[in-house]
Enzyme design. Structure first.
Site, PDB file in Angstrom:
ATOM      1  N   GLU A 198      13.343  18.226  14.134  1.00 43.53           N
ATOM      2  CA  GLU A 198      13.387  19.592  14.681  1.00 43.53           C
ATOM      3  C   GLU A 198      14.781  20.188  14.506  1.00 43.53           C
ATOM      4  O   GLU A 198      14.921  21.371  14.197  1.00 43.53           O
ATOM      5  CB  GLU A 198      12.993  19.574  16.163  1.00 43.53           C
ATOM      6  CG  GLU A 198      11.505  19.321  16.363  1.00 43.53           C
ATOM      7  CD  GLU A 198      11.094  19.169  17.820  1.00 43.53           C
ATOM      8  OE1 GLU A 198       9.915  19.387  18.098  1.00 43.53           O
ATOM      9  OE2 GLU A 198      11.939  18.837  18.672  1.00 43.53           O
ATOM     10  N   ALA A 241      10.146  24.308  23.183  1.00 40.65           N
ATOM     11  CA  ALA A 241      11.348  23.705  23.780  1.00 40.65           C
ATOM     12  C   ALA A 241      10.973  23.158  25.158  1.00 40.65           C
ATOM     13  O   ALA A 241       9.958  23.560  25.737  1.00 40.65           O
ATOM     14  CB  ALA A 241      12.467  24.729  23.902  1.00 40.65           C
ATOM     15  N   SER A 283       2.864  21.049  22.221  1.00 38.89           N
ATOM     16  CA  SER A 283       1.667  21.800  22.601  1.00 38.89           C
ATOM     17  C   SER A 283       1.883  23.311  22.583  1.00 38.89           C
ATOM     18  O   SER A 283       0.914  24.061  22.723  1.00 38.89           O
ATOM     19  CB  SER A 283       1.201  21.343  23.994  1.00 38.89           C
ATOM     20  OG  SER A 283       2.240  21.509  24.933  1.00 38.89           O
TER      21      SER A 283
END
Ligand code: 5RP
Length: 237
Positions: free
Chosen positions: A116, A96, A36
């Site tokens: 990632e 993160a 998000s």
């Protein structure tokens, strides 16, 4: 500012700063994170493509979430293996779960840690965007470290992680019975310790366990971190 406003602010500030410093530029190869906080960065990039500031951006994505967003926003997606990418990116931008004072990270709250890490560790510049709640003193005792594992190795990997002092919880699906299955067909063990871990040491030790696909400690390619605060300021370190 609310946490979600801080996420958007950090993401947009980082993209704007990287463009004005020439670190995001036309023709570049960019890795796009998941979550998000990463999403508003993807949207900002799309805005700059649409208004003509950026041309011929080649994106490598880290999840189905991000590839769907790029398809919807008209950002061209490539594989790390495509010749035009050549296994190397100019910059990656991502969120993160936690960052310590040495810019070590926990990532994988969205179960996208494998791709990632591939993107982060193969980028010349790594940019992280977070809200202030993720800025912490030490790692390992509060937000669990996600470890992506091969499902068939769940029992031996759990035992090996317990020998490293971790308490492991298999991540369960929401509105889906049984474990979360990652975009790569694997499962996730969320690991917590009684005391803070040494992040580089623990990253290396966990990576050595047979059946571990990837660990959500990111210590090698140190990022530039943009931290947004409740008062509307964004600090960069
Ligand atoms: C996904 C990640 C995300 O970057 C991390 O979980 C942070 O997510 P959010 O920005 O939604 O708080 O590592 O695997």
């Amino acid at each position: 500012m609310t946490q979600s406003e801080q996420k958007k602010l950090a993401a947009e500030t980082a993209v704007d700063a990287m463009i004005s410093e020439g670190k995001i530029f036309s023709g570049m190869k960019i890795g796009l994170g998941t979550g998000s906080t990463a999403m508003p960065a993807v949207h900002r990039l799309a805005e700059r493509i649409k208004d003509g500031t950026l041309k011929d951006i080649k994106a490598v994505v880290t999840s189905f979430q991000t590839s769907n967003a790029c398809q919807d926003l008209g950002i061209q997606v490539y594989s790390m293996n495509d010749r035009v990418i050549g296994g190397r990116l100019d910059l990656a931008v991502d969120g993160a779960d936690e960052a310590d004072a040495q810019n070590n990270l926990i990532k994988g709250g969205g179960a996208a840690l494998l791709r990632e890490k591939i993107v982060a560790y193969n980028s010349s510049l790594f940019v992280i965007v977070i809200d202030e709640s993720k800025d912490v003193k030490s790692l390992g005792t509060k937000f669990p470290v996600p470890v992506e594992i091969v499902g068939d190795a769940r029992v031996p990997v759990t035992a090996a992680l317990e020998r490293l002092g971790a308490e492991c919880t298999l991540r369960e699906g929401v509105r889906k019975c049984g474990p979360v299955i990652t975009d790569n067909g694997n499962q996730i063990l969320d690991c917590l310790w009684q005391n803070p871990v040494n992040p580089p040491e623990m990253e290396a030790k966990i990576a050595e366990i047979a059946g571990v696909v990837e660990v959500g400690l990111f210590t090698k390619n140190k990022p530039i971190i943009f931290v947004a605060h409740e008062d509307g300021s964004v600090l960069r370190r």
